[in-house]
Design an enzyme around this catalytic site. Sequence first.
Site, short mmCIF file in Angstrom:
data_model
loop_
_atom_site.label_atom_id
_atom_site.label_comp_id
_atom_site.label_asym_id
_atom_site.label_seq_id
_atom_site.Cartn_x
_atom_site.Cartn_y
_atom_site.Cartn_z
N PHE A 106 0.80 -1.22 0.00
CA PHE A 106 0.00 0.00 0.00
C PHE A 106 0.84 1.27 0.00
CE2 PHE A 106 0.78 -0.17 4.56
CZ PHE A 106 0.76 1.16 4.97
N LYS A 107 2.08 1.18 0.40
CA LYS A 107 2.91 2.38 0.52
C LYS A 107 3.45 2.87 -0.82
CE LYS A 107 3.94 1.20 5.26
NZ LYS A 107 4.91 0.89 6.30
N ASP A 108 3.18 2.12 -1.89
CA ASP A 108 3.68 2.52 -3.21
C ASP A 108 3.19 3.90 -3.62
OD1 ASP A 108 5.30 0.33 -3.89
OD2 ASP A 108 3.57 -0.87 -4.48
N THR A 149 7.65 -0.16 3.95
CA THR A 149 8.03 1.22 3.66
C THR A 149 9.34 1.27 2.88
OG1 THR A 149 6.91 2.12 5.60
CG2 THR A 149 8.66 3.44 4.67
#
Length: 445
Positions: A106-108, A149
């Site tokens: 999701f951190k992309d 991350t």
Amino acid sequence: MIYYSTNGKAPIADLRKAVVKGLAEDRGLYMPERINKLPKAFFDDMKDMKFQDIAYNVASAFFGEDVDLDSLKDLVYDTLQFDCPVVKVKENIYSLELFHGPTLAFKDVGARFMARLLQYFIKEERGERKEERGEKGEVNVLVATSGDTGSAVANGFLGVDGIHVYVLYPKGKVSPIQECQFTTLGRNITAVEVDGVFDDCQALVKSAFMDAELNEHMKLTSANSINVARFLPQAFYYFNAVARITCQLVNPSTRQLVMCVPSGNFGNICAALFGHEMGLPIKRFIAANNANDVFYNYLQTGNYEPKPSVQTLANAMDVGDPSNFARIYDLYGKSHERISSLISGATYSDEQIRETMRQCYEETGYILDPHGACGYQALVDGLKPGEVGIFCETAHPAKFKEKVDEILGIDVEIPDRLAAFMKGEKQSVPMTKEFSDFKAFLMKQ
């Protein structure tokens, strides 16, 4: 837009300063002076809009005063070259699959958006000076990671001109695939393997920002969710989720949405809460924790008491002092009553996570990763009549293949893009958790 520090003792900043510095001078986190509401017409039309168009509208409300709109649109559309579907897992429970970006996590979105925004400000600053910068021209990004991350930031910034990234990660406490995603890249990415836990990595990063000699030597910023440009774009997900669920539900206006976010450093749920302040129609939120239950305990008692993190199956959530609690606390006027009325908590042991993964797979065929399992179970345990729950499946289960295979007795297929990382050669710098050693290393760069 003006940004102030959650500690209230630093000078105010514009967006460029907030992004380039990352952390305020008083060690506080930057907060916007206001959160702009989006118009009713946008919410009425959202279900018929593409993810990129939704995100551009949200980004305009966040950043439109500080970034020209044509550049902002290019930045958003470049960042979001994939979709994040909402998938029905069982009755009234849906998964928001946030793992369709370059590193399957999701951190992309936040990492790529921040890389492009930082590059925008570097070019803008060069234009104002009308000359190339000297020795301090390169911006050095420090990022602490408990797993995803590091890979998202490293790949988001890979090859970006004028930026060098240092990824600090706890030795032996990230999955092998996660480690490959940021230790095999080379070029402008340096992996720093810290003999400690995530909180030690985060402490090194924060201490670096506060060290005058180090900051005189090199230009530093952070790509952790302490940086406004990293966490705010994650709000895009939640607007898109509401749009997609609206298309799937019969009589959506009669259903109340509950958003459940597996939470470690609390940047992701913080972005969702900012979206709620912009008018996003979500009834309430659930912060799902593993055994690192500092926020859960705060909700029960009103006392925030950080403690050393413990290692769990859901390693990306192994955080004992979540940075973004300060933003949530500030957002709701430091009121425990306001926070606990909107957000509830849940906490799960490793054995509960295993059992959830097994049960979900046996009942539905859906493969949860350990982090998503916390979110799914929190909805199973906490949904009320008339509510529809959406939990964030934050990373592809193949990123935790050894754990998932063992727990479910299956052989999770590794997507090609992950397999490619595993062919690279590990390059990392061993580091103690002492700031003096880390500083000495950076002073030589």
